[in-house]
Design a protein around this motif. Structure first.
Motif, PDB file in Angstrom:
ATOM      1  N   LEU A   1       0.832  -1.208   0.000  1.00 24.15           N
ATOM      2  CA  LEU A   1       0.000   0.000   0.000  1.00 24.15           C
ATOM      3  C   LEU A   1       0.864   1.255   0.000  1.00 24.15           C
ATOM      4  CD1 LEU A   1      -2.865  -0.564   2.619  1.00 24.15           C
ATOM      5  CD2 LEU A   1      -3.133   0.020   0.194  1.00 24.15           C
TER       6      LEU A   1
ATOM      7  N   LYS B   1       2.519   1.818  -3.358  1.00 26.36           N
ATOM      8  CA  LYS B   1       1.468   2.272  -4.281  1.00 26.36           C
ATOM      9  C   LYS B   1       1.154   3.746  -4.019  1.00 26.36           C
ATOM     10  CE  LYS B   1      -3.287   0.863  -5.519  1.00 26.36           C
ATOM     11  NZ  LYS B   1      -4.155   1.503  -4.490  1.00 26.36           N
ATOM     12  N   GLY B   2       1.024   4.110  -2.749  1.00 28.72           N
ATOM     13  CA  GLY B   2       0.704   5.493  -2.376  1.00 28.72           C
ATOM     14  C   GLY B   2       1.801   6.462  -2.800  1.00 28.72           C
TER      15      GLY B   2
ATOM     16  N   GLU C   1       1.776   6.901  -6.516  1.00 34.55           N
ATOM     17  CA  GLU C   1       0.648   7.731  -6.959  1.00 34.55           C
ATOM     18  C   GLU C   1       0.822   9.205  -6.638  1.00 34.55           C
ATOM     19  OE1 GLU C   1      -2.962   4.599  -6.376  1.00 34.55           O
ATOM     20  OE2 GLU C   1      -3.380   6.663  -5.747  1.00 34.55           O
ATOM     21  N   HIS C   2       1.292   9.478  -5.413  1.00 34.54           N
ATOM     22  CA  HIS C   2       1.175  10.846  -4.902  1.00 34.54           C
ATOM     23  C   HIS C   2       2.474  11.638  -4.855  1.00 34.54           C
ATOM     24  CE1 HIS C   2      -2.958  10.021  -3.940  1.00 34.54           C
ATOM     25  NE2 HIS C   2      -2.620   8.984  -3.197  1.00 34.54           N
TER      26      HIS C   2
ATOM     27  N   ASP D   1      -4.058   1.039   7.396  1.00 35.76           N
ATOM     28  CA  ASP D   1      -4.116   1.050   5.935  1.00 35.76           C
ATOM     29  C   ASP D   1      -4.714   2.372   5.428  1.00 35.76           C
ATOM     30  OD1 ASP D   1      -3.269  -1.495   6.457  1.00 35.76           O
ATOM     31  OD2 ASP D   1      -4.913  -2.519   5.420  1.00 35.76           O
ATOM     32  N   GLU D   2      -5.768   2.827   6.089  1.00 36.40           N
ATOM     33  CA  GLU D   2      -6.438   4.072   5.680  1.00 36.40           C
ATOM     34  C   GLU D   2      -5.489   5.250   5.880  1.00 36.40           C
ATOM     35  OE1 GLU D   2      -7.708   1.843   7.938  1.00 36.40           O
ATOM     36  OE2 GLU D   2      -8.807   0.836   6.330  1.00 36.40           O
TER      37      GLU D   2
ATOM     38  N   GLU E   1      -3.005   5.463   3.081  1.00 32.78           N
ATOM     39  CA  GLU E   1      -3.572   6.016   1.848  1.00 32.78           C
ATOM     40  C   GLU E   1      -3.757   7.527   1.931  1.00 32.78           C
ATOM     41  OE1 GLU E   1      -6.937   3.442   1.223  1.00 32.78           O
ATOM     42  OE2 GLU E   1      -5.721   1.982   0.128  1.00 32.78           O
ATOM     43  N   SER E   2      -4.422   7.989   3.000  1.00 30.39           N
ATOM     44  CA  SER E   2      -4.698   9.435   3.045  1.00 30.39           C
ATOM     45  C   SER E   2      -3.454  10.219   3.437  1.00 30.39           C
ATOM     46  CB  SER E   2      -5.881   9.736   3.962  1.00 30.39           C
ATOM     47  OG  SER E   2      -5.486   9.623   5.308  1.00 30.39           O
TER      48      SER E   2
ATOM     49  N   GLU F   1      -1.245  10.836   0.431  1.00 25.81           N
ATOM     50  CA  GLU F   1      -1.822  11.843  -0.457  1.00 25.81           C
ATOM     51  C   GLU F   1      -1.456  13.236   0.078  1.00 25.81           C
ATOM     52  OE1 GLU F   1      -6.022  11.343  -1.181  1.00 25.81           O
ATOM     53  OE2 GLU F   1      -6.144  13.235  -2.288  1.00 25.81           O
TER      54      GLU F   1
END
Lengths: 414, 414
Positions: B307, B310-311, B314-315, B380-381, B384-385, B388
């Motif tokens: 994760l 991936k994050g 992405e960001h 996990d949340e 992700e946030s 970002e």
């Protein structure tokens, strides 16, 4: 490898006591060596119940890293107890939790000692302290110890000479209550005098106090720390003798600037003390188990001490002098100078009784006619028969002056 | 007091990270700082059951003082595991139990370091090691670190220059597998090269290995210690990341003469490590709980790492480079030189995300454009946030070149 070692490591060797203690662990030997609390007193049921609770209910914290200063509730409980029972004007910010008092001594050297710095200890003094000070490279000055602890007149005389030579000792180290190894307690007026002298020479006083709650006779004497108005005293306390040593928990009590330095030093030394063990100890106090437990310890050790004094009175030859401690774990015996207690040890072991030789407690190499005797660990029966045997060993040693005798010639008590 | 302090204490200060970490503990902040194991994984039921058994059934020993070397059965179990899982040719006499690996590092300095002695570390290197080495007064030489760890060509070049100037470093320190802070792993051929260089310059290799069992991808790499035929490698292992940190247990693995010196040094440092905690850890292994527990940790951290990568993919702006660790707890990001991650930290906190600034991991004062990111602790949340948000902070930093901007002018992501 040898060429890579530090100066410290090159001078390290196995403690003499450590090697002797291996001998004394033989099952057939009655040992007055060591200084262990009696495991019959360990509060197993209470500890097991607490450990389970502390892991199940507080596991996220008790099994995690903790803060370097120590678990905040435990520090607060310790500070409160020091206020209430010891008359100390301290709060939790004056308390640093350590992995045993030995770590407090190590942090002390890290914070205050450069190699070659002079410090002051009694003659004799506690071996575990002497060893860590020696490893840190201190220059020892020794002060005479009598039936009331460190002699202030000799202390002043030594300080006069040292400062005359430009030597300013950083601190003096002492166990003022139920001393290890001598068992003696320093009276209040002498404590005041010692603190005044420390003030005059602007040095710290290191008060190591593992035993003062184990008093079997007489009135409590105020700690030196409780008389300290200047932040001049660094005080070490521990749960090892009043709860259990296996948790490895102790506390350093000092002014906030000193505690801050100790905390930095501890961070480098082991990050933090076990959160699990601190929470177990805190719960033991918080559930009200500690005070009754200390009373149980006192009851047992008081009986053993009485038996021990009676045994020495009955069996020791009158040439051998010994202390009559009001508390703690040890008595201390001084033989006439011709008795070599290191040599005598072999004969004692052959007679199946053990003690700790006094010489390692003397950093000046003297004290070879002395021995330390522990009464907390042996059973009542062992105290009675062991002292009878030791009395015979001492009488034989006096009669034969062991050090001049061939091993084979020496007549041993059965 | 100030005048009484040691040279060591005068240079002590709160670790920069320690102060930053206080900020990151706020509940409203998503923290990629710290390096804590996730407490959701702590095996509370098993530990509670074991603690109760170990106190009730073995209390006479688990609550008593233990030997300085460590509990013999625990040492044997560790040695056996190192043989079986790590290919090391060692027995229990090569194993010293310590109160966390940090204590191993402290004992290392006591045994090998005189003030002023040169040693070698990577740039960056593990902060906890750098701090204890600095406190011991070492003279640091740094070696470049790339995607495969310490660079052997740079190491040789540095050693050539040092020895030319008569400086013979005592040891090099490294975390070759899933490095803290970089997360990278040194491949086998480079490990061999490093060991050859150590042989050539007759120095020790200190291999700190807290993470190697937490592998989420790729094949295991042999430890440097397993390649050591000369007793040149001192290896540190710990239960902190594979069981729980709260027990404060680790092991130093080295030749017997070195272990003997470590044992003397440990005796002065804290007498012994908690017998209770050692017996709990031993039972955890003996009852077969450890291997399945490690698998549970791997399962969770592997998911979090995936994760996390991936994050970042992405960001993060493409100017920011970061490592893709195959295991452990950390990734490491390098920004363009104009980004000041110490200054950016304030903005990150305002955006409610935290990291550890990279500068303190560089003993030469460089690295102010780097940061360390932990993925074991956040949910996990949060990963992700938080990534970002951090991506936005990084983009803003690149756009505005934070260090030249007034605080109020800086446009923050919500």
């Amino acid at each position: 490898m040898e060429s890579l070692l530090s100066v410290r490591a090159k001078t390290m060797k196995a403690s003499e006591i450590r090697e002797l203690l291996k001998l004394t662990q033989r099952k057939d030997i009655i040992s007055f060596a060591g200084g262990l609390p009696n495991p019959q007193l360990f509060p197993k049921e209470q500890m097991a119940e607490i450990a389970k609770d502390v892991i199940m209910d507080q596991g996220d914290h008790s099994l995690q890293y903790g803060t370097t200063e120590g678990y905040s509730k435990f520090r607060e409980a310790i500070a409160e107890r020091l206020q209430k029972n010891f008359g100390m004007d301290v709060n939790s910010h004056n308390v640093q939790i350590t992995s045993g008092s030995q770590q407090g001594l190590d942090l002390l050297t890290k914070v205050f000692v450069n190699r070659g710095d002079p410090i002051i200890v009694g003659n004799p003094t506690y071996l575990g302290a002497a060893n860590v000070f020696a490893a840190a490279g201190v220059k020892f000055e020794t002060v005479q110890v009598d039936g009331e602890g460190m002699n202030p007149d000799d202390l002043e005389e030594k300080l006069r000479v040292m400062t005359h030579h430009g030597e300013n000792p950083k601190f003096m180290y002492l166990v003022p209550t139920f001393d290890n190894p001598t068992g003696v307690t320093m009276p209040t007026n002498r404590r005041k005098k010692i603190l005044d002298i420390a003030h005059e020479y602007d040095m710290l006083v290191v008060e190591d106090d593992p035993y003062s709650e184990l008093r079997y006779e007489g009135d409590p004497v105020k700690s030196i720390k409780s008389m300290d108005k200047e932040g001049r005293v660094i005080y070490f306390g521990t749960i090892s003798k009043i709860m259990t040593p296996g948790l490895r928990l102790a506390w350093t009590v000092a002014s906030e600037p000193i505690i801050e330095k100790f905390t930095y030093a501890k961070q480098n030394s082991d990050l933090c003390t076990s959160a699990l063990n601190q929470r177990i100890a805190f719960e033991f106090m918080d559930r009200g188990y500690l005070e009754p437990h200390i009373q149980k310890i006192i009851d047992m050790y008081k009986r053993k001490r009485t038996l021990f004094l009676k045994g020495m009175d009955e069996h020791f030859p009158e040439e051998v002098k010994y202390t009559r401690p009001d508390g703690g774990l040890f008595s201390w015996a001084i033989c006439p100078p011709e008795v070599d207690t290191t040599e005598m040890f072999k004969y004692a072991i052959r007679a199946k009784v053990a003690y700790v030789t006094g010489k390692p407690f003397h950093v000046d190499g003297s004290g070879n006619n002395t021995l330390r005797l522990n009464f907390s660990m042996p059973s009542d029966e062992q105290i009675e028969s062991g002292l009878e045997t030791l009395g015979q060993v001492l009488r034989d040693a006096l009669a034969h002056s062991i050090k001049d005798t061939e091993e084979g010639d020496f007549m041993m008590a059965p």
